[in-house]
Design a protein around this motif. Structure first.
Motif, PDB file in Angstrom:
ATOM      1  N   PRO A  18       0.743  -1.190   0.138  1.00  0.00           N
ATOM      2  CA  PRO A  18      -0.028   0.148  -0.123  1.00  0.00           C
ATOM      3  C   PRO A  18       0.935   1.187   0.093  1.00  0.00           C
ATOM      4  O   PRO A  18       1.858   1.185   0.544  1.00  0.00           O
ATOM      5  CB  PRO A  18      -0.708  -0.002   1.215  1.00  0.00           C
ATOM      6  CG  PRO A  18      -0.044  -0.922   2.051  1.00  0.00           C
ATOM      7  CD  PRO A  18       0.753  -1.908   1.349  1.00  0.00           C
ATOM      8  N   SER A  20      -0.153   4.033   1.420  1.00  0.00           N
ATOM      9  CA  SER A  20      -0.400   4.286   2.801  1.00  0.00           C
ATOM     10  C   SER A  20      -1.579   3.685   3.389  1.00  0.00           C
ATOM     11  O   SER A  20      -2.272   2.682   2.723  1.00  0.00           O
ATOM     12  CB  SER A  20      -1.335   5.817   2.684  1.00  0.00           C
ATOM     13  OG  SER A  20      -2.395   5.818   2.125  1.00  0.00           O
ATOM     14  N   SER A  21      -1.352   3.709   4.813  1.00  0.00           N
ATOM     15  CA  SER A  21      -2.245   2.695   5.586  1.00  0.00           C
ATOM     16  C   SER A  21      -2.555   3.417   6.890  1.00  0.00           C
ATOM     17  O   SER A  21      -1.903   4.053   7.539  1.00  0.00           O
ATOM     18  CB  SER A  21      -1.292   1.339   5.832  1.00  0.00           C
ATOM     19  OG  SER A  21      -2.329   0.629   6.737  1.00  0.00           O
ATOM     20  N   LYS A  34      -9.050  -0.673   9.514  1.00  0.00           N
ATOM     21  CA  LYS A  34      -7.670  -0.377   8.819  1.00  0.00           C
ATOM     22  C   LYS A  34      -7.891  -0.241   7.037  1.00  0.00           C
ATOM     23  O   LYS A  34      -8.549  -0.884   6.568  1.00  0.00           O
ATOM     24  CB  LYS A  34      -6.804  -1.774   8.709  1.00  0.00           C
ATOM     25  CG  LYS A  34      -5.370  -1.324   8.110  1.00  0.00           C
ATOM     26  CD  LYS A  34      -4.516  -2.745   8.220  1.00  0.00           C
ATOM     27  CE  LYS A  34      -3.186  -2.457   7.880  1.00  0.00           C
ATOM     28  NZ  LYS A  34      -2.267  -3.494   8.172  1.00  0.00           N
ATOM     29  N   GLN A  36      -6.204   0.831   3.592  1.00  0.00           N
ATOM     30  CA  GLN A  36      -4.943   0.790   2.983  1.00  0.00           C
ATOM     31  C   GLN A  36      -5.334   1.335   1.354  1.00  0.00           C
ATOM     32  O   GLN A  36      -6.412   0.958   0.560  1.00  0.00           O
ATOM     33  CB  GLN A  36      -4.547  -0.561   2.480  1.00  0.00           C
ATOM     34  CG  GLN A  36      -4.281  -1.440   3.770  1.00  0.00           C
ATOM     35  CD  GLN A  36      -3.731  -2.769   3.515  1.00  0.00           C
ATOM     36  OE1 GLN A  36      -4.209  -3.711   2.827  1.00  0.00           O
ATOM     37  NE2 GLN A  36      -2.785  -3.177   4.450  1.00  0.00           N
TER      38      GLN A  36
END
Length: 123
Positions: A18, A20-21, A34, A36
């Motif tokens: 990913p 960003s997470s 969460k 992603q």
């Protein structure tokens, strides 16, 4: 059909980490969301994918609750808001297509809205 759509999205992103997470806990700490974002750096935005998972605290398994595709790089990160410990609201860009959406996981209801006044698109 929904399982097939979700499987296709997962296969398209296999082997890519990913971009960003982000993790967000529920108000009572019982669940974690969460998010992603898998952003394509090429010319096509169709391979931009956002996956959102819900996990009960202490559990090993995560449950996919939303998969989005498309959207421009600046609009990929959806807004995730816990309205209450049992109601999760996710606001996405209207440029993103819903590939998979769960409406409930265990005791949590999931509501997805578009942040612009455009017709809702589903694959």
């Amino acid at each position: 059909m929904l399982l097939l759509s979700f499987t296709v999205a997962v296969v398209l992103q296999a082997g890519c980490g990913p971009a960003s997470s982000v993790e967000t806990r529920s108000p009572n700490g019982e669940f974690t969301v969460k998010t992603q974002v898998f952003a394509n750096t090429g010319a096509s935005s169709k391979s931009n994918v956002v996956k959102i998972y819900l996990q009960r605290q202490g559990a090993r398994e995560t449950m996919p609750i939303l998969v989005l595709s498309g959207g421009s790089p600046g609009s990929l990160q959806p807004s995730v808001t816990w309205m209450s410990p049992r109601l999760l609201e996710i606001t996405r860009s209207s440029q993103q297509t819903i590939v998979f959406q769960a409406v409930q996981y265990e005791s949590v209801f999931v509501v997805v809205e578009a942040n612009e006044t455009a017709p809702l698109r589903r694959e």
